[in-house]
Motif scaffolding. Sequence first.
Motif, PDB file in Angstrom:
ATOM      1  N   PRO A  52      -8.386  19.577 -14.506  1.00 58.93           N
ATOM      2  CA  PRO A  52      -8.122  18.250 -15.077  1.00 58.93           C
ATOM      3  C   PRO A  52      -9.015  17.180 -14.448  1.00 58.93           C
ATOM      4  O   PRO A  52      -9.293  17.214 -13.248  1.00 58.93           O
ATOM      5  CB  PRO A  52      -6.653  17.994 -14.747  1.00 58.93           C
ATOM      6  CG  PRO A  52      -6.098  19.308 -14.294  1.00 58.93           C
ATOM      7  CD  PRO A  52      -7.243  20.066 -13.724  1.00 58.93           C
ATOM      8  N   VAL A  53      -9.441  16.240 -15.265  1.00 62.20           N
ATOM      9  CA  VAL A  53     -10.194  15.072 -14.804  1.00 62.20           C
ATOM     10  C   VAL A  53      -9.438  13.820 -15.261  1.00 62.20           C
ATOM     11  O   VAL A  53      -9.065  13.710 -16.425  1.00 62.20           O
ATOM     12  CB  VAL A  53     -11.621  15.044 -15.379  1.00 62.20           C
ATOM     13  CG1 VAL A  53     -12.359  13.783 -14.931  1.00 62.20           C
ATOM     14  CG2 VAL A  53     -12.395  16.292 -14.966  1.00 62.20           C
ATOM     15  N   SER A  54      -9.187  12.908 -14.327  1.00 61.84           N
ATOM     16  CA  SER A  54      -8.527  11.657 -14.679  1.00 61.84           C
ATOM     17  C   SER A  54      -9.152  10.525 -13.878  1.00 61.84           C
ATOM     18  O   SER A  54     -10.040  10.739 -13.051  1.00 61.84           O
ATOM     19  CB  SER A  54      -7.018  11.734 -14.423  1.00 61.84           C
ATOM     20  OG  SER A  54      -6.746  11.882 -13.051  1.00 61.84           O
ATOM     21  N   ALA A  55      -8.683   9.321 -14.129  1.00 59.22           N
ATOM     22  CA  ALA A  55      -9.154   8.141 -13.411  1.00 59.22           C
ATOM     23  C   ALA A  55      -7.932   7.330 -13.015  1.00 59.22           C
ATOM     24  O   ALA A  55      -6.794   7.734 -13.261  1.00 59.22           O
ATOM     25  CB  ALA A  55     -10.094   7.328 -14.297  1.00 59.22           C
ATOM     26  N   VAL A  56      -8.186   6.204 -12.372  1.00 61.86           N
ATOM     27  CA  VAL A  56      -7.104   5.266 -12.060  1.00 61.86           C
ATOM     28  C   VAL A  56      -7.523   3.868 -12.517  1.00 61.86           C
ATOM     29  O   VAL A  56      -8.710   3.585 -12.679  1.00 61.86           O
ATOM     30  CB  VAL A  56      -6.753   5.242 -10.560  1.00 61.86           C
ATOM     31  CG1 VAL A  56      -6.091   6.535 -10.130  1.00 61.86           C
ATOM     32  CG2 VAL A  56      -7.994   4.955  -9.704  1.00 61.86           C
ATOM     33  N   LYS A  57      -6.543   3.024 -12.736  1.00 63.60           N
ATOM     34  CA  LYS A  57      -6.820   1.637 -13.080  1.00 63.60           C
ATOM     35  C   LYS A  57      -5.964   0.733 -12.210  1.00 63.60           C
ATOM     36  O   LYS A  57      -4.865   1.107 -11.785  1.00 63.60           O
ATOM     37  CB  LYS A  57      -6.540   1.364 -14.558  1.00 63.60           C
ATOM     38  CG  LYS A  57      -5.102   1.583 -14.976  1.00 63.60           C
ATOM     39  CD  LYS A  57      -4.929   1.326 -16.475  1.00 63.60           C
ATOM     40  CE  LYS A  57      -3.482   1.528 -16.914  1.00 63.60           C
ATOM     41  NZ  LYS A  57      -3.308   1.277 -18.364  1.00 63.60           N
ATOM     42  N   ASN A  58      -6.483  -0.452 -11.932  1.00 62.87           N
ATOM     43  CA  ASN A  58      -5.763  -1.395 -11.090  1.00 62.87           C
ATOM     44  C   ASN A  58      -4.549  -1.970 -11.809  1.00 62.87           C
ATOM     45  O   ASN A  58      -4.591  -2.249 -13.009  1.00 62.87           O
ATOM     46  CB  ASN A  58      -6.679  -2.549 -10.677  1.00 62.87           C
ATOM     47  CG  ASN A  58      -7.738  -2.141  -9.683  1.00 62.87           C
ATOM     48  OD1 ASN A  58      -7.493  -1.313  -8.817  1.00 62.87           O
ATOM     49  ND2 ASN A  58      -8.923  -2.719  -9.796  1.00 62.87           N
ATOM     50  N   ILE A  59      -3.471  -2.129 -11.060  1.00 69.58           N
ATOM     51  CA  ILE A  59      -2.331  -2.905 -11.517  1.00 69.58           C
ATOM     52  C   ILE A  59      -1.980  -3.879 -10.401  1.00 69.58           C
ATOM     53  O   ILE A  59      -2.570  -3.835  -9.319  1.00 69.58           O
ATOM     54  CB  ILE A  59      -1.126  -2.019 -11.898  1.00 69.58           C
ATOM     55  CG1 ILE A  59      -0.680  -1.151 -10.709  1.00 69.58           C
ATOM     56  CG2 ILE A  59      -1.450  -1.158 -13.099  1.00 69.58           C
ATOM     57  CD1 ILE A  59       0.568  -0.324 -11.001  1.00 69.58           C
ATOM     58  N   LYS A  60      -1.032  -4.749 -10.645  1.00 73.60           N
ATOM     59  CA  LYS A  60      -0.680  -5.765  -9.660  1.00 73.60           C
ATOM     60  C   LYS A  60       0.391  -5.261  -8.705  1.00 73.60           C
ATOM     61  O   LYS A  60       1.212  -4.411  -9.059  1.00 73.60           O
ATOM     62  CB  LYS A  60      -0.185  -7.024 -10.366  1.00 73.60           C
ATOM     63  CG  LYS A  60      -1.225  -7.690 -11.253  1.00 73.60           C
ATOM     64  CD  LYS A  60      -0.631  -8.896 -11.952  1.00 73.60           C
ATOM     65  CE  LYS A  60      -1.650  -9.558 -12.873  1.00 73.60           C
ATOM     66  NZ  LYS A  60      -1.057 -10.710 -13.599  1.00 73.60           N
ATOM     67  N   LEU A  61       0.372  -5.803  -7.510  1.00 70.42           N
ATOM     68  CA  LEU A  61       1.423  -5.489  -6.547  1.00 70.42           C
ATOM     69  C   LEU A  61       2.788  -5.846  -7.121  1.00 70.42           C
ATOM     70  O   LEU A  61       3.778  -5.141  -6.897  1.00 70.42           O
ATOM     71  CB  LEU A  61       1.171  -6.256  -5.242  1.00 70.42           C
ATOM     72  CG  LEU A  61       2.167  -6.079  -4.089  1.00 70.42           C
ATOM     73  CD1 LEU A  61       2.352  -4.614  -3.727  1.00 70.42           C
ATOM     74  CD2 LEU A  61       1.697  -6.871  -2.871  1.00 70.42           C
ATOM     75  N   SER A  62       2.820  -6.900  -7.916  1.00 69.82           N
ATOM     76  CA  SER A  62       4.084  -7.326  -8.523  1.00 69.82           C
ATOM     77  C   SER A  62       4.585  -6.356  -9.586  1.00 69.82           C
ATOM     78  O   SER A  62       5.730  -6.452 -10.032  1.00 69.82           O
ATOM     79  CB  SER A  62       3.930  -8.725  -9.133  1.00 69.82           C
ATOM     80  OG  SER A  62       2.917  -8.746 -10.121  1.00 69.82           O
ATOM     81  N   ASP A  63       3.729  -5.409 -10.011  1.00 71.78           N
ATOM     82  CA  ASP A  63       4.147  -4.414 -10.996  1.00 71.78           C
ATOM     83  C   ASP A  63       5.029  -3.326 -10.374  1.00 71.78           C
ATOM     84  O   ASP A  63       5.635  -2.531 -11.099  1.00 71.78           O
ATOM     85  CB  ASP A  63       2.928  -3.753 -11.648  1.00 71.78           C
ATOM     86  CG  ASP A  63       2.177  -4.705 -12.575  1.00 71.78           C
ATOM     87  OD1 ASP A  63       2.848  -5.575 -13.177  1.00 71.78           O
ATOM     88  OD2 ASP A  63       0.945  -4.579 -12.694  1.00 71.78           O
ATOM     89  N   ILE A  64       5.066  -3.268  -9.047  1.00 67.57           N
ATOM     90  CA  ILE A  64       5.951  -2.313  -8.377  1.00 67.57           C
ATOM     91  C   ILE A  64       7.355  -2.902  -8.374  1.00 67.57           C
ATOM     92  O   ILE A  64       7.600  -3.957  -7.793  1.00 67.57           O
ATOM     93  CB  ILE A  64       5.494  -2.033  -6.936  1.00 67.57           C
ATOM     94  CG1 ILE A  64       4.059  -1.479  -6.924  1.00 67.57           C
ATOM     95  CG2 ILE A  64       6.436  -1.049  -6.258  1.00 67.57           C
ATOM     96  CD1 ILE A  64       3.496  -1.294  -5.534  1.00 67.57           C
TER      97      ILE A  64
END
Length: 203
Positions: A62-74
């Motif tokens: 498998p190949v995947s990536a990541v994308k940024n989210i906000k600290l407030s999204d936790i």
Amino acid sequence: MSHRTKIVIGAIALALSAGAFAQGTPKPSRIRGSIVSVTGDTLVVHRNSGDDVKIALKETTPVSAVKNIKLSDIKPGSFVGTAATTGVDGKLTAKEVVVFPESARGTGEGHYAWDLGDNSTMTNANVDTVVQSTNGRDLKLSYKGGTNNVTVPENVPVVTFASATRADLLKGKKVFVVATPGEGGAFVGQRVVVEKDGVAPPM
């Protein structure tokens, strides 16, 4: 296979790589570095440690990536994986946080040693509470067998999974590869997370 299914499978594979593989299988290595080349099914990575390694990619790797989210999204109820360092006071400070999709809840659950610097650990756990602090946010995490409190500074990468393909494995891109030992010092890739849209895998 749907876009969502691919992301979930990637999340599960990465979560499982954090813990132990089944007994009798080679212990996985975590390879961090930059892509030197991709030729056929062979990926060459220049590791952060300074050497080049060859990694055989199977058709099913498998190949995947990541994308940024906000600290407030936790939020309370999120299932996360966080690499952290332990201070002299015993307190955990996050170096990165991965927020897993709901379908991957429970995979790789626990608290164990990690290799992202000295005294680093990985905790895959449920977020029970989120409290704003002077240093960022304090997360109270619970997992089977225990709990942890982790401080997440404002400047720490917080990411979730995004789709990627082998076409994204380009020279110079940062990668995080989970691999098992192969023949002649080479490795066999079990999963690849590649830099995409300027976001490098922080784990």
